[in-house]
Design a protein around this motif. Structure first.
Motif, short mmCIF file in Angstrom:
data_model
loop_
_atom_site.label_atom_id
_atom_site.label_comp_id
_atom_site.label_asym_id
_atom_site.label_seq_id
_atom_site.Cartn_x
_atom_site.Cartn_y
_atom_site.Cartn_z
N ALA A 50 0.82 -1.21 0.00
CA ALA A 50 0.00 0.00 0.00
C ALA A 50 0.85 1.26 0.00
O ALA A 50 0.42 2.32 -0.48
N SER A 51 2.07 1.16 0.52
CA SER A 51 2.95 2.33 0.57
C SER A 51 3.32 2.83 -0.82
O SER A 51 3.74 3.98 -0.97
N LEU A 52 3.16 1.99 -1.83
CA LEU A 52 3.57 2.35 -3.19
C LEU A 52 2.57 3.28 -3.88
O LEU A 52 2.89 3.84 -4.93
N TYR A 53 1.40 3.43 -3.33
CA TYR A 53 0.33 4.11 -4.04
C TYR A 53 0.32 5.63 -3.85
O TYR A 53 -0.42 6.32 -4.55
N HIS A 54 1.10 6.14 -2.89
CA HIS A 54 1.10 7.59 -2.75
C HIS A 54 2.45 8.17 -2.34
O HIS A 54 3.06 8.92 -3.10
#
Length: 569
Positions: A50-54
């Motif tokens: 999830a860290s990759l999305y923003h």
């Protein structure tokens, strides 16, 4: 290279402490687990990806993403300070936004590499199912591949950083630039892996195999246009590959164009059926949200607070004329979602906002002044708390930023099937082009043809203010450099309007203004446009390597040769 190492080490700490994106991204581990103690199950792996999305995208999208696209391409008129250097083509390697964009993309890469390098072995040791591991690798490799695709399109040559920990351990702190061909191939391999391992469906906001296939279609049509222009990178066969990927997305993803274009850019519709990939935002302070509203909004009457810095920004004369010409006398329903013009009324921003060229309060005091082209930016401007319930007070609009929409895939499909032919007059590519026009309220072109220029003009309207325009210009340049440079140099991007008679009562009437070209004088001799004519050459089609990066790693300098990357298989 020290910069890249710092990003790698910083992201190790940030990976498990950042909340970023929509609902599926808002988990923060309470025990601050180290990497070795994480990845123990599917939930922890999903929280990591999830860290990759923003977070890692902030450096790229906050300013570089529009300065080096919408502004550099001649779609937006904005001439302030170092931002305005992209409008005037006067920037050099010391422009801070160039460094911000470059570092931002390597931040994405370092985040992805952490997951790619560490997760599989740790997760396997905990008995995590291999399909879960492969799907997470697909997410990480999608974002890494997308970052390298953007790097090659903007800078042409850049270092490929893979397995950074072993390079640091081996003392390889300074890497040479890799060739454009290597960057394309690295991005292609990452995106192919993602297409083969991501699911066909996921929760709202998560990427799927369709996003990867859409990006592969864009990558291959880019390679094909290079080949069409005589480059030894890519081949004409890439047109067929691009068409195949695009057709798969269009026919099998289950996605569809959102019926109302304007409503697509409202917060409540950010997870609509057209979005393949969007940078995810939440409304929790600076760095977590979409900063476009603060940068684009004309006035605090719209936002409800002081963060409205778009008072002088507008779309260029060239963009406005292109939209009108592309509509062939009809009304393009996309226009009011892209920019505001005199008489427009928006019920959903500013508690009801009517656009006037000049607005005044009841006592006659001017609130809003005329922009250089008598319009103001609208896309990604969502209003204030009374309009939608979100307190947007620190550049933190929750509206996601769309990086790949189904309409993009439709038009890539049309471009791929057009290939090197002069035009399309029927078939699935032409139908895809017509579908995008139909959503805008437009019919087929009166001549019944779709030429490459027609398609380019359609894309220019459809993706106005979405950070796509420079990538489209680059493909046009690859296909025919002379044609692309002629397009850029004939825009008249610095042409602007002036009041004919400042004493009449036509300050909010377009009839009270005259258009004065760069270097010209209007009918009113006081109306002198001192802006320069902006001229592009082939050398201007690449962004210079940021000076701070070259200072740290001289191998990135303009006189240093790029090398082919050594792929393991």
């Amino acid at each position: 290279m020290k910069t890249y190492i710092n990003y790698i080490l910083l992201s190790l700490m940030m990976l498990f402490t950042s909340a970023c994106g929509d609902e599926f991204l808002e988990f923060v581990p309470e025990d601050q687990s180290t990497v070795a103690g994480w990845y123990r199950n599917a939930d922890e792996i999903r929280q990591a990806t999830a860290s990759l999305y923003h977070d890692p995208w902030f450096g790229y999208q906050d300013q570089f993403g529009w300065l080096a696209s919408d502004l550099l391409s001649g779609d937006m008129h904005h001439n302030w300070d170092q931002e305005g250097q992209f409008f005037y083509l006067s920037f050099n390697e010391s422009n801070p936004y160039i460094n911000g964009g470059f570092q931002g993309l390597y931040n994405v890469i370092s985040y992805a590499n952490l997951i790619i390098d560490d997760m599989p072995d740790i997760a396997s040791g905990y008995g995590v199912d291999q399909n879960v591991i492969n799907a997470a690798l697909g997410e990480a490799r999608f974002f890494r591949g997308a970052a390298y695709f953007l790097l090659v399109e903007y800078w042409g040559e850049a270092p490929i950083i893979e397995k950074p920990a072993s390079k640091i351990a081996g003392g390889e702190l300074f890497q040479a630039k890799n060739t454009a061909a290597s960057l394309y191939e690295f991005a292609r391999r990452d995106l192919v892996y993602a297409a083969e391992n991501l699911p066909t469906a996921d929760v709202a906001g998560r990427i799927t195999q369709w996003a990867a296939k859409g990006m592969l279609a864009k990558l291959h049509v880019t390679l094909a246009q290079r080949a069409a222009g005589g480059s030894d990178i890519g081949s004409l066969g890439d047109f067929n590959t691009a068409a195949s990927y695009a057709a798969d997305v269009i026919n099998n993803s289950g996605l569809s164009l959102m019926e109302n274009y304007e409503e697509m850019f409202m917060i409540e519709n950010e997870d609509n059926q057209e979005i393949l990939w969007g940078i995810q935002f939440i409304n929790q302070g600076y760095g977590t949200g979409n900063s476009r509203q603060a940068r684009y909004a004309r006035h605090s009457r719209i936002t409800g607070d002081a963060q409205a810095w778009g008072g002088g920004k507008c779309m260029t004369v060239s963009y406005v004329q292109n939209l009108q010409n592309n509509a062939e006398g009809a009304t393009d329903e996309r226009r009011r979602a892209i920019y505001m013009q005199n008489g427009d009324f928006y019920s959903y921003i500013g508690e009801g906002y009517e656009y006037e060229i000049v607005s005044r309060d009841e006592e006659g005091t001017q609130l809003e002044g005329a922009t250089p082209v008598l319009n103001s930016l609208k896309k990604y401007v969502v209003g204030g708390v009374a309009d939608h319930g979100y307190v947007i007070s620190n550049q933190d609009s929750p509206l996601d930023m769309y990086m790949l929409r189904l309409a993009d895939v439709y038009l890539i499909y049309a471009e791929a099937l057009l290939g090197t032919n002069p035009s399309l007059t029927g078939g699935p590519g032409y139908d895809a082009y017509l579908a995008v026009r139909a959503r805008a309220g437009l019919s087929a072109p009166t001549d019944g043809n779709m030429t490459y220029t027609d398609l380019f003009n359609e894309r220019r309207v459809e993706f106005g203010l979405e950070g796509q325009s420079w990538l489209d210009i680059k493909r046009r340049f690859y296909r025919n450099a002379t044609d692309a440079l002629s397009y850029l140099n004939s825009q008249g991007r610095t042409d602007r309007y002036y009041r004919i008679d400042p004493n009449d009562d036509l300050e909010s009437d377009p009839a009270g203004y005259e258009l004065v070209p760069a270097g010209g004088v209007g009918s009113n001799p006081d109306n002198v446009n001192n802006d320069p004519v902006v001229t592009f050459t082939a050398e201007d089609m690449l962004i210079p390597m940021p000076a701070p990066q070259v200072t740290v790693n001289p191998l990135l300098g303009p006189g240093e040769d790029a090398v082919d990357y050594s792929f393991e298989d």
